[in-house]
Structures are given as C-alpha cells and as structure tokens.
Design an enzyme around this catalytic site. Structure first.
Site, PDB file in Angstrom:
ATOM      1  N   VAL A  22       0.851  -1.205   0.000  1.00  0.00           N
ATOM      2  CA  VAL A  22       0.000   0.000   0.000  1.00  0.00           C
ATOM      3  C   VAL A  22       0.884   1.253   0.000  1.00  0.00           C
ATOM      4  CG1 VAL A  22      -1.582   1.381   1.425  1.00  0.00           C
ATOM      5  CG2 VAL A  22      -2.034  -1.038   1.082  1.00  0.00           C
ATOM      6  N   GLU A  41       7.499   1.608 -10.955  1.00  0.00           N
ATOM      7  CA  GLU A  41       6.482   1.324 -11.964  1.00  0.00           C
ATOM      8  C   GLU A  41       5.393   0.424 -11.375  1.00  0.00           C
ATOM      9  OE1 GLU A  41       5.994   2.452 -14.884  1.00  0.00           O
ATOM     10  OE2 GLU A  41       4.497   1.010 -15.597  1.00  0.00           O
ATOM     11  N   GLU A 140      12.492  -8.543   2.819  1.00  0.00           N
ATOM     12  CA  GLU A 140      13.434  -8.356   1.711  1.00  0.00           C
ATOM     13  C   GLU A 140      12.746  -7.527   0.630  1.00  0.00           C
ATOM     14  OE1 GLU A 140      16.275 -11.371  -0.500  1.00  0.00           O
ATOM     15  OE2 GLU A 140      14.272 -11.432  -1.370  1.00  0.00           O
ATOM     16  N   ILE A 154      11.455 -15.914 -15.846  1.00  0.00           N
ATOM     17  CA  ILE A 154      11.629 -17.085 -16.723  1.00  0.00           C
ATOM     18  C   ILE A 154      12.607 -18.069 -16.083  1.00  0.00           C
ATOM     19  CG2 ILE A 154      12.429 -17.858 -19.025  1.00  0.00           C
ATOM     20  CD1 ILE A 154       9.897 -16.134 -19.188  1.00  0.00           C
TER      21      ILE A 154
HETATM   22  P1  0O2 Z   1      11.513 -17.066  -3.744  1.00  0.00           P
HETATM   23  O1  0O2 Z   1      10.844 -18.165  -4.477  1.00  0.00           O
HETATM   24  O2  0O2 Z   1      11.857 -15.927  -4.660  1.00  0.00           O
HETATM   25  O3  0O2 Z   1      10.790 -16.650  -2.555  1.00  0.00           O
HETATM   26  P2  0O2 Z   1      19.307 -18.101  -1.268  1.00  0.00           P
HETATM   27  O4  0O2 Z   1      19.464 -17.490  -2.624  1.00  0.00           O
HETATM   28  O5  0O2 Z   1      17.890 -18.405  -0.927  1.00  0.00           O
HETATM   29  O6  0O2 Z   1      20.226 -19.237  -1.093  1.00  0.00           O
HETATM   30  P3  0O2 Z   1      19.913 -15.658   0.236  1.00  0.00           P
HETATM   31  O7  0O2 Z   1      21.334 -15.310   0.376  1.00  0.00           O
HETATM   32  O8  0O2 Z   1      19.018 -15.478   1.398  1.00  0.00           O
HETATM   33  O9  0O2 Z   1      19.829 -17.153  -0.175  1.00  0.00           O
HETATM   34  O10 0O2 Z   1      19.278 -14.833  -0.832  1.00  0.00           O
HETATM   35  P4  0O2 Z   1      19.671 -14.180  -2.208  1.00  0.00           P
HETATM   36  O11 0O2 Z   1      20.707 -14.969  -2.934  1.00  0.00           O
HETATM   37  O12 0O2 Z   1      19.919 -12.763  -1.993  1.00  0.00           O
HETATM   38  O13 0O2 Z   1      18.308 -14.427  -2.971  1.00  0.00           O
HETATM   39  C1  0O2 Z   1      17.085 -14.160  -2.417  1.00  0.00           C
HETATM   40  C2  0O2 Z   1      16.041 -14.128  -3.504  1.00  0.00           C
HETATM   41  O14 0O2 Z   1      16.576 -13.504  -4.672  1.00  0.00           O
HETATM   42  C3  0O2 Z   1      15.585 -15.478  -3.986  1.00  0.00           C
HETATM   43  O15 0O2 Z   1      14.576 -15.957  -3.173  1.00  0.00           O
HETATM   44  C4  0O2 Z   1      15.064 -15.157  -5.371  1.00  0.00           C
HETATM   45  O16 0O2 Z   1      13.814 -14.526  -5.299  1.00  0.00           O
HETATM   46  C5  0O2 Z   1      16.066 -14.135  -5.833  1.00  0.00           C
HETATM   47  N1  0O2 Z   1      17.185 -14.800  -6.519  1.00  0.00           N
HETATM   48  C6  0O2 Z   1      18.427 -14.950  -6.064  1.00  0.00           C
HETATM   49  N2  0O2 Z   1      19.198 -15.581  -6.969  1.00  0.00           N
HETATM   50  C7  0O2 Z   1      18.407 -15.844  -8.022  1.00  0.00           C
HETATM   51  C8  0O2 Z   1      18.640 -16.465  -9.301  1.00  0.00           C
HETATM   52  O17 0O2 Z   1      19.726 -16.921  -9.638  1.00  0.00           O
HETATM   53  N3  0O2 Z   1      17.559 -16.527 -10.136  1.00  0.00           N
HETATM   54  C9  0O2 Z   1      16.334 -16.031  -9.823  1.00  0.00           C
HETATM   55  N4  0O2 Z   1      15.358 -16.138 -10.704  1.00  0.00           N
HETATM   56  N5  0O2 Z   1      16.100 -15.443  -8.620  1.00  0.00           N
HETATM   57  C10 0O2 Z   1      17.122 -15.353  -7.754  1.00  0.00           C
HETATM   58  P5  0O2 Z   1      14.293 -17.511  -3.032  1.00  0.00           P
HETATM   59  O18 0O2 Z   1      14.608 -17.908  -1.648  1.00  0.00           O
HETATM   60  O19 0O2 Z   1      14.945 -18.261  -4.125  1.00  0.00           O
HETATM   61  O20 0O2 Z   1      12.791 -17.708  -3.131  1.00  0.00           O
END
Ligand code: 0O2
Length: 270
Positions: A22, A41, A140, A154
């Site tokens: 919000v 955006e 986050e 994707i």
């Molecule tokens: P979701 O499904 O988005 O909720 P982790 O990456 O979980 O081992 P960390 O250090 O807590 O550990 O987080 P990081 O690397 O900062 O990434 C947090 C979130 O960023 C991820 O959440 C994704 O949403 C996104 N992200 C990080 N790396 C990638 C990637 O290589 N590809 C994509 N598409 N997204 C990414 P989660 O936990 O994956 O879950």
C-alpha cells in the site's frame, strides 16, 4: 511446529507485506498526482510459503528458534522500475523513510550472480502493530527493472521445472539472454530523459483533463445548463488540438469561472 503456530508466526509478515505494498503504491500515486515521473512502476509482495521456509532452513542449517532472525525474506516486496537509474532513486526513497530501517543490501546489478541474475536487494526492518503490541520484523525488498524481472521470472520457472539442475545448453541460453538484458537496459537508459519527459507531460495532461471534467460536472449542478454545454464544446475543441499549453490556459480560465459560481452558490445559500 503445528499449523496454528505457523499462522501466528506468519500473520504479522502478511500484514507487513500488505502495508508495504500500500505504501509503495502510494508513492506511485503521489508522483502521478504531482504530474511527476515515478521511479516505481509496479509493486508486488508475497509471504514465503511454509515449504519454501522449511527448504531454506534445511539448506542453510537454520535451527527452528532462529527462523525469524535468519530467514530474512519471509516477507518479500518486489519493486519494478522502468530504468536502471530508477533503482538508485527508489533505494534513496526507502533510505529516507522513517518507517523502514535498512539492515543490509546486496547489489546483484554491480555483481551479477553466476546464473545471470541481476537485481538490487535490501533487507529491512519494519514494525507492524499486533494485538500483542508492536512487532519489528525483517523483509526483503527486491528492486529491479522490467527487463531484469522478465529474465528472473523465466529463469525462476526453469529452476522450478528442472529442480535447480537446469541443463547446460539452457544455462547457456539464459546467460546469452542475461547479456541481452544488460544491453537492452543500457539502450533504454539512453532514451530515459525523452521517455520521462513524455510520461511527465502525459501525466500532466491526464491530471488537467480530470480536473477540467470535474469542474464541468460541478458546474452542471450550479449553473445554467446551456452555458455549461458551451464550455464543454469549447473543451472538446481544445482537447482535439493536443496542445498542453492551450489545455493549461483553458484549465485556469475554467477554474476562475467555477470559483465565481461557487462563490455565488455560497452567497445564495445565505
Ligand atoms: P523465492 O521463491 O523468490 O521466494 P538463497 O538465494 O535463498 O540461497 P539468500 O542469500 O538469502 O539465499 O538470498 P539471495 O541470494 O539474496 O536471494 C534471495 C532471492 O533472490 C531469492 O529468493 C530469489 O527470489 C532471488 N534470486 C536470487 N538468486 C536468483 C537467481 O539466480 N535466479 C532467480 N530467478 N532469482 C534469484 P528464493 O529464496 O529463491 O525464493
């Protein structure tokens, strides 16, 4: 942990996500109302699913009693921008707020992940009010451009499909696509000021037209219908010219006329 307890734990995060969405949507609205280009955006939010929380705790060996402190993305907000330059603006906007405190940042734009993932992440503290009193929790905030979001969406679906073992030939395609996204974002940045100008004047026009139509509608209630019909026809003529300056002049004149009628209506009431 029983289901009821999960609900109790996740409820404040749900509230935090709703409130933050919000609030960021309000930032967009405020920019538009002032006829300004909005660096935001679009905003979305989600609370991490229980299975995703459990998976992360298992992968990172997080004990149950440290879940809330160590799983920093139980509440997740995603802010989509048009241009790379907007990301810094959004981050500054967040930094200036009193209701959000930044704990840490991860710049996957300057330091792209090996997968090709690019995005700017902030871990923040945010306080929600609950029946048990204020609860300060972590969230986050992912800030990225539309192009970065397209790639991440994707790639995320492919990770899901291949259970994180994406075949090498697809990884290469994704890496090429990531390079193309960088080139696209850079290319779009070169026309940013033109696009911002265009969006600013289109927003100003939208605000002027809305104001004029409101004024005409109010005049219908207060004054002679034939007079108002004339004003309306005049408006259509000016609108068709597609000239912002003429529209602004008409808006000012109409304001003066409307003010006169309002004053008259108040006098008549007495
Ligand atoms: P979701 O499904 O988005 O909720 P982790 O990456 O979980 O081992 P960390 O250090 O807590 O550990 O987080 P990081 O690397 O900062 O990434 C947090 C979130 O960023 C991820 O959440 C994704 O949403 C996104 N992200 C990080 N790396 C990638 C990637 O290589 N590809 C994509 N598409 N997204 C990414 P989660 O936990 O994956 O879950």
């Amino acid at each position: 942990m029983d289901i009821q307890l999960w609900h109790e734990i996740l409820d404040p995060y749900e509230l935090a996500v709703q409130e933050l969405v919000v609030k960021f949507n309000h930032v967009i609205k405020e920019h538009h109302e002032k006829g300004l280009y909005s660096p935001i955006e679009q905003v979305t939010g989600r609370v991490k699913t229980v299975s995703s929380i459990l998976e992360k705790m298992q992968r990172k060996h997080i004990p149950v009693d440290e879940m809330e402190s160590q799983v920093e993305d139980i509440a997740g907000i995603r802010i989509i921008c048009q241009f790379v330059e907007d990301i810094e603006k959004v981050s500054e906007l967040i930094e200036q707020r009193n209701d959000i405190e930044i704990k840490s940042e991860k710049d996957y734009i300057k330091h792209m992940k090996p997968s090709g993932y690019r995005s700017y992440h902030l871990i923040v503290y945010y306080t929600v009010e609950t029946l048990g009193g204020p609860k300060r929790l972590q969230a986050e905030i992912q800030i990225r451009t539309m192009a970065m979001d397209f790639w991440a969406t994707i790639e995320h679906s492919l990770q899901y499909k291949y259970k994180s073992n994406i075949p090498q030939h697809i990884k290469e395609r994704l890496s090429n696509a990531a390079d193309a996204i960088i080139a696209l974002d850079n290319e779009m940045s070169t026309v940013r000021s033109e696009i911002m100008d265009a969006q600013n004047s289109s927003q100003i026009q939208i605000n002027l037209v809305t104001d004029i139509l409101n004024n005409i509608e109010n005049l219908y209630k207060l004054s002679n219908k034939r007079e108002v019909a004339k004003i309306q026809n005049e408006f259509y003529k000016i609108y068709a010219l597609n000239d912002l300056e003429q529209l602004k002049r008409f808006h000012t004149q109409l304001d003066i006329i409307a003010e006169g009628y309002r004053a008259q209506a108040v006098t008549d009431e007495f």
